[in-house]
Write a protein that holds these residues in place. Sequence first.
Motif, PDB file in Angstrom:
ATOM      1  N   HIS A  90     -16.708 -11.244  13.528  1.00 29.13           N
ATOM      2  CA  HIS A  90     -18.187 -11.405  13.596  1.00 29.13           C
ATOM      3  C   HIS A  90     -18.751 -10.155  14.229  1.00 29.13           C
ATOM      4  O   HIS A  90     -18.252  -9.376  15.316  1.00 29.13           O
ATOM      5  CB  HIS A  90     -18.450 -12.509  14.652  1.00 29.13           C
ATOM      6  CG  HIS A  90     -17.941 -13.770  14.145  1.00 29.13           C
ATOM      7  ND1 HIS A  90     -16.792 -14.366  14.911  1.00 29.13           N
ATOM      8  CD2 HIS A  90     -18.372 -14.720  13.320  1.00 29.13           C
ATOM      9  CE1 HIS A  90     -16.632 -15.622  14.142  1.00 29.13           C
ATOM     10  NE2 HIS A  90     -17.656 -15.849  13.169  1.00 29.13           N
ATOM     11  N   VAL A 145     -21.083  -8.713  16.686  1.00 27.95           N
ATOM     12  CA  VAL A 145     -21.803  -9.434  18.223  1.00 27.95           C
ATOM     13  C   VAL A 145     -23.061  -8.787  18.588  1.00 27.95           C
ATOM     14  O   VAL A 145     -23.253  -7.652  18.852  1.00 27.95           O
ATOM     15  CB  VAL A 145     -20.587  -9.028  19.055  1.00 27.95           C
ATOM     16  CG1 VAL A 145     -20.898  -9.588  20.832  1.00 27.95           C
ATOM     17  CG2 VAL A 145     -19.294  -9.563  18.832  1.00 27.95           C
ATOM     18  N   PRO A 192     -17.777  -5.206  21.425  1.00 29.40           N
ATOM     19  CA  PRO A 192     -17.073  -6.299  21.765  1.00 29.40           C
ATOM     20  C   PRO A 192     -15.277  -6.093  21.906  1.00 29.40           C
ATOM     21  O   PRO A 192     -15.037  -5.089  21.203  1.00 29.40           O
ATOM     22  CB  PRO A 192     -17.305  -7.055  20.373  1.00 29.40           C
ATOM     23  CG  PRO A 192     -18.352  -6.257  19.632  1.00 29.40           C
ATOM     24  CD  PRO A 192     -18.285  -4.935  20.183  1.00 29.40           C
ATOM     25  N   GLU A 249     -14.894 -11.765  22.101  1.00 31.86           N
ATOM     26  CA  GLU A 249     -16.335 -11.502  21.574  1.00 31.86           C
ATOM     27  C   GLU A 249     -16.143 -11.540  20.089  1.00 31.86           C
ATOM     28  O   GLU A 249     -17.116 -11.957  19.627  1.00 31.86           O
ATOM     29  CB  GLU A 249     -17.153 -10.271  22.235  1.00 31.86           C
ATOM     30  CG  GLU A 249     -17.102 -10.260  23.722  1.00 31.86           C
ATOM     31  CD  GLU A 249     -15.941 -10.115  24.407  1.00 31.86           C
ATOM     32  OE1 GLU A 249     -14.970  -9.526  24.130  1.00 31.86           O
ATOM     33  OE2 GLU A 249     -15.968 -10.591  25.781  1.00 31.86           O
ATOM     34  N   ASP A 250     -15.388 -10.532  19.559  1.00 31.35           N
ATOM     35  CA  ASP A 250     -15.077 -10.495  18.216  1.00 31.35           C
ATOM     36  C   ASP A 250     -15.089 -11.990  17.287  1.00 31.35           C
ATOM     37  O   ASP A 250     -15.568 -12.311  16.521  1.00 31.35           O
ATOM     38  CB  ASP A 250     -14.003  -9.537  17.745  1.00 31.35           C
ATOM     39  CG  ASP A 250     -13.638  -9.337  16.125  1.00 31.35           C
ATOM     40  OD1 ASP A 250     -14.440  -9.126  15.346  1.00 31.35           O
ATOM     41  OD2 ASP A 250     -12.672  -9.990  15.695  1.00 31.35           O
ATOM     42  N   GLY A 269     -18.232 -14.197  18.460  1.00 31.50           N
ATOM     43  CA  GLY A 269     -19.789 -13.452  17.863  1.00 31.50           C
ATOM     44  C   GLY A 269     -20.664 -13.530  19.018  1.00 31.50           C
ATOM     45  O   GLY A 269     -21.873 -13.469  18.886  1.00 31.50           O
ATOM     46  N   LEU A 270     -20.237 -13.563  20.470  1.00 35.09           N
ATOM     47  CA  LEU A 270     -21.260 -13.208  21.487  1.00 35.09           C
ATOM     48  C   LEU A 270     -20.390 -12.339  22.342  1.00 35.09           C
ATOM     49  O   LEU A 270     -19.252 -12.329  22.560  1.00 35.09           O
ATOM     50  CB  LEU A 270     -20.922 -14.750  22.249  1.00 35.09           C
ATOM     51  CG  LEU A 270     -21.681 -15.718  21.438  1.00 35.09           C
ATOM     52  CD1 LEU A 270     -21.355 -17.147  22.155  1.00 35.09           C
ATOM     53  CD2 LEU A 270     -23.268 -15.598  21.387  1.00 35.09           C
ATOM     54  N   PRO A 271     -21.487 -11.630  23.188  1.00 37.50           N
ATOM     55  CA  PRO A 271     -20.852 -10.670  24.074  1.00 37.50           C
ATOM     56  C   PRO A 271     -20.485 -11.129  25.282  1.00 37.50           C
ATOM     57  O   PRO A 271     -21.073 -12.104  25.714  1.00 37.50           O
ATOM     58  CB  PRO A 271     -22.290  -9.572  24.200  1.00 37.50           C
ATOM     59  CG  PRO A 271     -23.321 -10.709  23.864  1.00 37.50           C
ATOM     60  CD  PRO A 271     -22.989 -11.600  22.833  1.00 37.50           C
ATOM     61  N   LYS A 273     -21.914  -3.030  17.795  1.00 33.26           N
ATOM     62  CA  LYS A 273     -22.117  -4.552  17.549  1.00 33.26           C
ATOM     63  C   LYS A 273     -20.555  -5.068  17.116  1.00 33.26           C
ATOM     64  O   LYS A 273     -20.617  -6.478  16.807  1.00 33.26           O
ATOM     65  CB  LYS A 273     -23.089  -4.901  16.486  1.00 33.26           C
ATOM     66  CG  LYS A 273     -24.339  -4.033  16.738  1.00 33.26           C
ATOM     67  CD  LYS A 273     -25.093  -4.553  17.951  1.00 33.26           C
ATOM     68  CE  LYS A 273     -26.365  -4.327  18.421  1.00 33.26           C
ATOM     69  NZ  LYS A 273     -26.501  -3.683  19.841  1.00 33.26           N
TER      70      LYS A 273
END
Length: 238
Positions: A67, A69, A86, A90-91, A94-96, A127
Amino acid sequence: MPLFKSLIFMSSENQLSLFDSSSLTQKDLIPTDAKIPIPEGTYSSITELAQHCNECHRCGLGDTRTHAVVGRGNLNAPILIVGEAPGQNEDEQGLPFVGKSGQLLEKILASVSLNSETDVYIANINKCRPPSNRVPSAKEITACKPYLFEQIRLINPKIILLTGATAVKGLIGDRGAITNIRGTWIEWEGRLCMPIFHPSYLLRNPTRDRGGPKWQMWQDIQAVRAKLDEIRNCNKEC
Ligand code: URA
């Protein structure tokens, strides 16, 4: 000529119109190459920006991500926290900052009653996750930078916290060793920025001794809290 190649030669005015919401679903308009400009004002929301990030191939990191991020937190937050890139957690999500560094970051914020859902927005220089968590290359940082610029424009934070050397270098350029510049206020593009240690550095250097990295972070985050209070009070009274 394929559409994305012809885009390179279009004026920025024309380019803007290519990113209006009606065209967002057309795959040809996604930035597939770092040569395709992303001018200021391209996105009218973080949702639009996130859509492009998740299809982006402006650098090779797009080939290996699970994803993109983009960020988390309050889209109107007074404080933007910028990390490096990320990691695996995180990957996947999808969130940091959702791994160990993120847990420590939450504790640091909570120590001065900063709420990660209301007071801050958290994003990264890059990202997409660099393989094996290596530091993103200068080319990858340059390719991704327009997204961060757009995030800053849309969120319009009063304070930007730059966690670690890559975040500093990636956004405001080389300013010297992070150990020397942490905790100092640097004005950049009319905004107040403060370099702070990256939480992963604190995880590797856990001593709480006076003068050590954790102690220094405690000083820095208190200074951030005080500055935010000052800005809020000024907004009320000035
Ligand atoms: N480290 C970062 O710099 N960013 C993240 O999102 C996670 C870990």
